[in-house]
Design an enzyme around this catalytic site. Structure first.
Site, PDB file in Angstrom:
ATOM      1  CG  ASP A   1     -12.837   9.746 -10.812  1.00  0.00           C
ATOM      2  OD1 ASP A   1     -13.145   8.760 -10.111  1.00  0.00           O
ATOM      3  OD2 ASP A   1     -12.478  10.837 -10.322  1.00  0.00           O
TER       4      ASP A   1
ATOM      5  CG  ASN B   1      -7.692   3.143  -7.461  1.00  0.00           C
ATOM      6  OD1 ASN B   1      -7.686   3.135  -8.687  1.00  0.00           O
ATOM      7  ND2 ASN B   1      -8.120   4.211  -6.782  1.00  0.00           N
TER       8      ASN B   1
HETATM    9  C1  IPE Z   1      -8.210   7.670 -10.685  1.00  0.00           C
HETATM   10  O1  IPE Z   1      -9.397   7.827 -10.009  1.00  0.00           O
HETATM   11  C2  IPE Z   1      -7.926   6.223 -10.906  1.00  0.00           C
HETATM   12  C3  IPE Z   1      -8.807   5.545 -11.849  1.00  0.00           C
HETATM   13  C4  IPE Z   1      -9.779   6.077 -12.521  1.00  0.00           C
HETATM   14  C5  IPE Z   1      -8.532   4.144 -12.048  1.00  0.00           C
HETATM   15  P1  IPE Z   1      -9.449   7.970  -8.409  1.00  0.00           P
HETATM   16  O2  IPE Z   1     -10.866   8.092  -8.041  1.00  0.00           O
HETATM   17  O3  IPE Z   1      -8.677   6.890  -7.778  1.00  0.00           O
HETATM   18  O4  IPE Z   1      -8.662   9.347  -8.194  1.00  0.00           O
HETATM   19  P2  IPE Z   1      -8.658  10.345  -6.967  1.00  0.00           P
HETATM   20  O5  IPE Z   1      -8.452   9.531  -5.725  1.00  0.00           O
HETATM   21  O6  IPE Z   1      -9.985  11.037  -6.941  1.00  0.00           O
HETATM   22  O7  IPE Z   1      -7.558  11.285  -7.261  1.00  0.00           O
HETATM   23  C1  IPE Z   2     -13.366   5.157 -10.910  1.00  0.00           C
HETATM   24  O1  IPE Z   2     -14.517   5.447 -10.194  1.00  0.00           O
HETATM   25  C2  IPE Z   2     -13.059   3.673 -10.921  1.00  0.00           C
HETATM   26  C3  IPE Z   2     -11.847   3.305 -10.183  1.00  0.00           C
HETATM   27  C4  IPE Z   2     -11.028   4.106  -9.582  1.00  0.00           C
HETATM   28  C5  IPE Z   2     -11.556   1.882 -10.104  1.00  0.00           C
HETATM   29  P1  IPE Z   2     -14.450   5.707  -8.641  1.00  0.00           P
HETATM   30  O2  IPE Z   2     -14.628   4.407  -7.936  1.00  0.00           O
HETATM   31  O3  IPE Z   2     -13.231   6.460  -8.297  1.00  0.00           O
HETATM   32  O4  IPE Z   2     -15.737   6.595  -8.433  1.00  0.00           O
HETATM   33  P2  IPE Z   2     -15.866   7.853  -7.456  1.00  0.00           P
HETATM   34  O5  IPE Z   2     -14.761   8.792  -7.793  1.00  0.00           O
HETATM   35  O6  IPE Z   2     -15.750   7.318  -6.065  1.00  0.00           O
HETATM   36  O7  IPE Z   2     -17.211   8.406  -7.759  1.00  0.00           O
HETATM   37 MG    MG Z   3     -12.794   8.429  -8.117  1.00  0.00          MG
END
Ligand code: IPE
Ligand code: IPE
Ligand code: MG
Length: 246
Positions: free
Chosen positions: A26, A74
Site C-alpha cells: 500500500d 479496487n
Molecule cells: C489494499 O490497499 C489493496 C492492495 C494493496 C492491492 P487499498 O489501498 O485498496 O486499501 P484501503 O482502501 O486503504 O483499505
Molecule cells: C497500493 O497503493 C496499490 C494498489 C491498491 C493497487 P495505493 O494505490 O492504494 O496507494 P495509496 O494508498 O492511494 O497511497
Molecule cells: Mg491504498
C-alpha cells in the site's frame, strides 16, 4: 563483518525465518503525490519494490511470498487507474517471465481471475504454466482477490458436494475448508507486512491470517527495500507466537 547483500544478515536466525511472508503493498498513490507525480508513477515504482522483495526472499531462503496486487474493491477506482494497472500487470508479467525462470520462481495467481481482461488472463496462464516445475520460491499474486469472496466460493463448492451426497456436513473441518480456498497449496502466512501505516486487512487473507503476525510500517510501498524487510524480519523474530498457549 559486512555480509554481501545476497546473504542473510547475521543478526537474523536462519532457523526462525517465516516460511510464508505476505505483503499488502500500500501507498503507491501517496508516494507519487508527495513527488507531485500522477498516481500511476507510484504503481510503476511499486513494481520495482516487489521485484526486489521477491529476489530478497529468494536469496534469504523464504519459501513463499504472497503479494496483494488488486483487491475486489479496487474496481471502485477511476477507470483510467484500473486500466493502467491491468495493462501494467500484463506488461510486467511478459517482461519478467525469463527472469523468473532464471531465478527458479514458481508464480501463481489467486483471486477471481475470470473477471480480468482476457489478454491478462492469457499472460497469467502462460506464466503459471511456464514456471510450474520450478523449485524455488512460491510467488503468489493476489489479483482481483477478496477474502470474503474467497470464503464464499469455498462455501459454495462445499455446499454442492453436500447436496450431491458426496460429503457429510460433519466432515467439514478446517483442513477440508482450507483445501477449498485459493491458497490450498500454501501454508498460512507467518508474517503479514503492510506498508503506509494503515492498520487494517482490507479483505486480505481473512481465514489464513487467524494466527499470522502483523507488521505495519509507515514506509510507503515504493520505498520498501531490503533494509526495511530486514527490520520486519528482526521484529518478527522477537515475537512470541503463542497460538493460544501460555
Ligand atoms: C489494499 O490497499 C489493496 C492492495 C494493496 C492491492 P487499498 O489501498 O485498496 O486499501 P484501503 O482502501 O486503504 O483499505
Ligand atoms: C497500493 O497503493 C496499490 C494498489 C491498491 C493497487 P495505493 O494505490 O492504494 O496507494 P495509496 O494508498 O492511494 O497511497
Ligand atoms: Mg491504498
Amino acid at each position: 563483518m559486512q555480509t554481501s547483500l545476497r546473504e542473510l544478515p547475521n543478526d537474523l536466525d536462519q532457523n526462525r525465518l517465516p516460511s510464508h511472508v505476505a505483503v499488502i503493498m500500500d501507498g503507491n498513490g501517496r508516494w507519487a503525490k508527495r513527488r507531485g507525480l500522477p498516481r500511476i508513477m507510484g504503481h510503476r515504482q511499486g513494481v520495482d519494490a516487489l521485484k526486489n522483495l521477491l529476489r530478497c526472499c529468494n536469496d534469504w531462503g523464504i519459501q513463499a511470498l504472497t503479494a496483494y496486487a488488486f483487491s475486489t474493491e479496487n474496481w471502485k477506482r477511476p477507470a483510467e487507474e484500473v486500466d493502467f494497472l491491468m495493462t501494467l500487470f500484463e506488461r510486467v508479467l511478459e517482461r519478467e517471465l525469463q527472469e523468473m525462470m532464471a531465478e527458479n520462481v514458481r508464480i501463481q495467481f489467486v483471486g477471481n481471475l475470470i473477471a480480468l481482461p482476457r489478454s491478462l488472463q492469457d499472460q497469467i496462464d502462460k506464466s503459471m504454466t511456464t514456471t510450474q516445475s520450478n523449485t524455488g520460491i512460491q510467488f503468489t499474486v493476489a489479483t482481483n482477490y477478496g477474502g470474503r469472496q474467497e470464503i464464499l466460493q469455498a462455501v459454495r463448492a462445499i455446499a454442492i458436494q453436500v447436496q450431491q451426497g458426496k460429503l457429510q456436513p460433519d466432515e467439514i473441518n478446517e483442513e477440508l475448508f482450507s483445501r477449498h480456498l485459493y491458497t490450498a497449496n500454501l501454508s498460512d502466512p507467518d508474517l503479514l507486512i503492510r506498508t503506509s501505516g494503515e492498520m487494517r486487512l482490507s479483505n486480505f487473507l481473512l481465514w489464513q491470517m487467524a494466527y499470522g503476525e502483523l507488521y505495519i510500517t509507515d514506509t510507503l510501498w515504493p520505498d520498501f527495500d531490503r533494509k526495511e524487510f530486514h527490520q520486519a524480519l528482526c521484529a518478527y523474530q522477537k515475537r512470541d507466537r503463542r497460538f493460544g498457549k501460555i
